[in-house]
Design an enzyme around this catalytic site. Structure first.
Site, PDB file in Angstrom:
ATOM      1  N   LYS A  81      42.435  34.512  33.890  1.00 44.70           N
ATOM      2  CA  LYS A  81      41.036  34.936  34.045  1.00 44.70           C
ATOM      3  C   LYS A  81      40.091  33.856  33.495  1.00 44.70           C
ATOM      4  O   LYS A  81      39.136  33.472  34.170  1.00 44.70           O
ATOM      5  CB  LYS A  81      40.795  36.286  33.342  1.00 44.70           C
ATOM      6  CG  LYS A  81      41.632  37.410  33.956  1.00 44.70           C
ATOM      7  CD  LYS A  81      41.383  38.751  33.313  1.00 44.70           C
ATOM      8  CE  LYS A  81      41.829  38.821  31.870  1.00 44.70           C
ATOM      9  NZ  LYS A  81      43.277  38.632  31.682  1.00 44.70           N
ATOM     10  N   THR A  82      40.392  33.372  32.289  1.00 48.91           N
ATOM     11  CA  THR A  82      39.546  32.324  31.703  1.00 48.91           C
ATOM     12  C   THR A  82      39.616  31.069  32.572  1.00 48.91           C
ATOM     13  O   THR A  82      38.594  30.417  32.832  1.00 48.91           O
ATOM     14  CB  THR A  82      40.039  31.981  30.275  1.00 48.91           C
ATOM     15  OG1 THR A  82      40.228  33.202  29.558  1.00 48.91           O
ATOM     16  CG2 THR A  82      39.044  31.106  29.542  1.00 48.91           C
ATOM     17  N   ASP A 126      34.922  37.191  27.624  1.00 42.79           N
ATOM     18  CA  ASP A 126      36.277  37.732  27.676  1.00 42.79           C
ATOM     19  C   ASP A 126      36.260  39.088  26.968  1.00 42.79           C
ATOM     20  O   ASP A 126      35.403  39.326  26.117  1.00 42.79           O
ATOM     21  CB  ASP A 126      37.209  36.754  26.946  1.00 42.79           C
ATOM     22  CG  ASP A 126      38.654  36.952  27.349  1.00 42.79           C
ATOM     23  OD1 ASP A 126      38.918  37.728  28.282  1.00 42.79           O
ATOM     24  OD2 ASP A 126      39.531  36.319  26.722  1.00 42.79           O
ATOM     25  N   THR A 175      41.102  43.311  30.237  1.00 47.34           N
ATOM     26  CA  THR A 175      42.466  43.756  30.459  1.00 47.34           C
ATOM     27  C   THR A 175      42.464  45.281  30.616  1.00 47.34           C
ATOM     28  O   THR A 175      43.474  45.875  30.932  1.00 47.34           O
ATOM     29  CB  THR A 175      43.338  43.399  29.241  1.00 47.34           C
ATOM     30  OG1 THR A 175      42.648  43.827  28.064  1.00 47.34           O
ATOM     31  CG2 THR A 175      43.589  41.912  29.161  1.00 47.34           C
ATOM     32  N   ARG A 234      50.890  32.275  31.292  1.00 47.78           N
ATOM     33  CA  ARG A 234      50.875  31.898  29.867  1.00 47.78           C
ATOM     34  C   ARG A 234      52.281  31.953  29.276  1.00 47.78           C
ATOM     35  O   ARG A 234      52.671  31.072  28.513  1.00 47.78           O
ATOM     36  CB  ARG A 234      49.926  32.799  29.071  1.00 47.78           C
ATOM     37  CG  ARG A 234      49.871  32.396  27.585  1.00 47.78           C
ATOM     38  CD  ARG A 234      48.918  33.244  26.789  1.00 47.78           C
ATOM     39  NE  ARG A 234      47.536  32.968  27.166  1.00 47.78           N
ATOM     40  CZ  ARG A 234      46.590  33.902  27.223  1.00 47.78           C
ATOM     41  NH1 ARG A 234      46.884  35.153  26.940  1.00 47.78           N
ATOM     42  NH2 ARG A 234      45.364  33.578  27.568  1.00 47.78           N
TER      43      ARG A 234
HETATM   44  P1  ADP Z   1      43.663  34.955  30.654  1.00 49.11           P
HETATM   45  O1  ADP Z   1      42.251  34.498  30.433  1.00 49.11           O
HETATM   46  O2  ADP Z   1      43.807  35.849  31.843  1.00 49.11           O
HETATM   47  O3  ADP Z   1      44.279  35.564  29.420  1.00 49.11           O
HETATM   48  P2  ADP Z   1      44.220  32.114  30.864  1.00 49.11           P
HETATM   49  O4  ADP Z   1      43.190  31.711  31.849  1.00 49.11           O
HETATM   50  O5  ADP Z   1      43.953  31.778  29.429  1.00 49.11           O
HETATM   51  O6  ADP Z   1      44.565  33.673  31.000  1.00 49.11           O
HETATM   52  O7  ADP Z   1      45.601  31.452  31.338  1.00 49.11           O
HETATM   53  C1  ADP Z   1      46.707  31.277  30.482  1.00 49.11           C
HETATM   54  C2  ADP Z   1      47.369  29.931  30.712  1.00 49.11           C
HETATM   55  O8  ADP Z   1      47.985  29.920  31.981  1.00 49.11           O
HETATM   56  C3  ADP Z   1      46.402  28.771  30.681  1.00 49.11           C
HETATM   57  O9  ADP Z   1      46.997  27.734  29.936  1.00 49.11           O
HETATM   58  C4  ADP Z   1      46.252  28.321  32.111  1.00 49.11           C
HETATM   59  O10 ADP Z   1      46.194  26.948  32.183  1.00 49.11           O
HETATM   60  C5  ADP Z   1      47.500  28.836  32.785  1.00 49.11           C
HETATM   61  N1  ADP Z   1      47.211  29.392  34.112  1.00 49.11           N
HETATM   62  C6  ADP Z   1      46.818  30.666  34.349  1.00 49.11           C
HETATM   63  N2  ADP Z   1      46.668  30.879  35.662  1.00 49.11           N
HETATM   64  C7  ADP Z   1      46.975  29.731  36.286  1.00 49.11           C
HETATM   65  C8  ADP Z   1      47.023  29.329  37.659  1.00 49.11           C
HETATM   66  N3  ADP Z   1      46.729  30.194  38.647  1.00 49.11           N
HETATM   67  N4  ADP Z   1      47.363  28.068  37.946  1.00 49.11           N
HETATM   68  C9  ADP Z   1      47.683  27.223  36.959  1.00 49.11           C
HETATM   69  N5  ADP Z   1      47.670  27.523  35.643  1.00 49.11           N
HETATM   70  C10 ADP Z   1      47.324  28.770  35.293  1.00 49.11           C
END
Ligand code: ADP
Length: 318
Positions: A81-82, A126, A175, A234
């Site tokens: 998401k981030t 977030d 979430t 992640r």
């Molecule tokens: P969330 O905000 O949903 O908790 P993040 O955006 O922090 O998740 O993603 C977690 C990790 O996974 C990050 O290091 C990101 O670089 C990697 N990541 C997540 N989604 C992808 C994607 N679609 N392609 C490549 N890397 C991704």
């Protein structure tokens, strides 16, 4: 009674550093910690439908020289998401400010954030379901009409000041979809649900991370990691890094299947990708594995639902 000092308009409290997670990256970090976050859609793996829709919204907004509609990203932690918010801002060619619900405790915090925005900027919040009421109330008119009111002073001398905000895009992530207040939810023009990744997508991600970190991984090893990553980028990245540690300690030139088998055994991660903490959330019963009270709480479900589920008649007895 001493007169209360009225805070002039241009003296909205300076933004506390901790409100924003990003900070300038030092040269050392740039050398030793290559960013694993994709910066453009081309580097973002999977979620094809979401990406296609976003590309259309972005190009339409750009054609109209407008900011992108406020967007809400739903989905479990670690699914990107981030990352998606960062990619959106990069594709729009605007700045992104990253913060989260639990740190925005005072209305003044949001006021300071909003007044620092430039036209088109992305404000990423977030865990947006954890915003307090007073903070949400500042956000509502800011999202809808690009202004917000701040109350200055207290008691009879208090007065309200209206401040303008340039058109911006709020990207909220959560979430827990059910915990987002209805008035907040209704102010998002775009709502996107991010789903778990397939093993193929996670394998692709692991290979790309391996390239970026400059440590090779064999095909079957990447597939095995992806199988145990529970559909979550992640987790896949974290597991790859641990396997790399083991390979390096053993002076192997790459992460191979043998390293992965050994590493998973060491980390006590089973074939479903569950570690001992996860297994603490699950109880083995005569009816198979069921979630424990703690497991239900972790998933955000009310404990009484557990009872109901346990008592539910089974439709098809085997
Ligand atoms: P969330 O905000 O949903 O908790 P993040 O955006 O922090 O998740 O993603 C977690 C990790 O996974 C990050 O290091 C990101 O670089 C990697 N990541 C997540 N989604 C992808 C994607 N679609 N392609 C490549 N890397 C991704």
């Amino acid at each position: 009674m001493p007169k209360k000092k009225i805070q002039p308009l241009n003296e909205v409290k300076p933004l506390r550093e901790s409100l924003l997670t990003p900070r300038p990256i030092s040269e050392d970090e740039k050398i030793f910690l290559p960013s694993l976050r994709p910066r453009k859609f081309a580097e973002f793996i999977g979620q094809r439908e979401i990406v296609e829709r976003l590309k259309i919204f972005i190009s339409a907004a750009q054609k109209r020289s407008e900011s992108l509609d406020h967007s809400l990203l739903l989905g479990p932690p670690g699914l990107g998401k981030t990352t998606l918010a960062t990619v959106i801002s990069a594709e729009m060619g605007v700045q992104i400010r990253i913060t989260s619900g639990p740190v925005l405790t005072r209305p003044g915090d949001v006021a300071a954030l909003l007044s620092g925005l430039k036209a088109g900027d992305v404000l990423f919040i977030d865990e947006i379901h954890r915003l307090g009421k007073s903070v949400e109330e500042i956000l509502y008119p800011a999202m809808e009409d690009y202004h917000f009111d701040v109350l200055i002073g207290k008691g009879p001398t208090a007065r309200s000041l209206r401040m303008k905000v340039p058109p911006f895009t709020l990207i909220g992530a959560t979430t827990r979809e059910g915990d987002v207040a209805a008035p907040l939810r209704s102010r998002f023009g775009v709502i996107l649900r991010i789903d778990y990744y397939s093993n193929d997508e996670l394998t692709e991600l692991i290979h790309s991370v391996s390239k970026r970190l400059n440590f090779p991984i064999m095909k079957d090893a990447a597939l095995e990691i992806s199988r145990r990553a529970r559909g979550t980028p992640r987790v896949a990245i974290r597991l790859f890094k641990r396997m790399r540690d083991i390979a390096q300690v053993e002076s192997r030139p790459s992460v191979d299947l043998d390293v992965v088998e050994k590493g998973m055994e060491m980390l006590k991660i089973d074939r479903l990708g569950l570690d001992y903490i996860d297994r603490g959330f699950i109880a083995r019963t005569s009816r198979g594995r069921i979630a424990t009270q703690k497991g239900f709480e972790y998933l955000g479900l009310k404990p009484h639902q557990q009872k109901n589920l346990a008592n539910q008649p089974r439709l098809f007895e085997q």
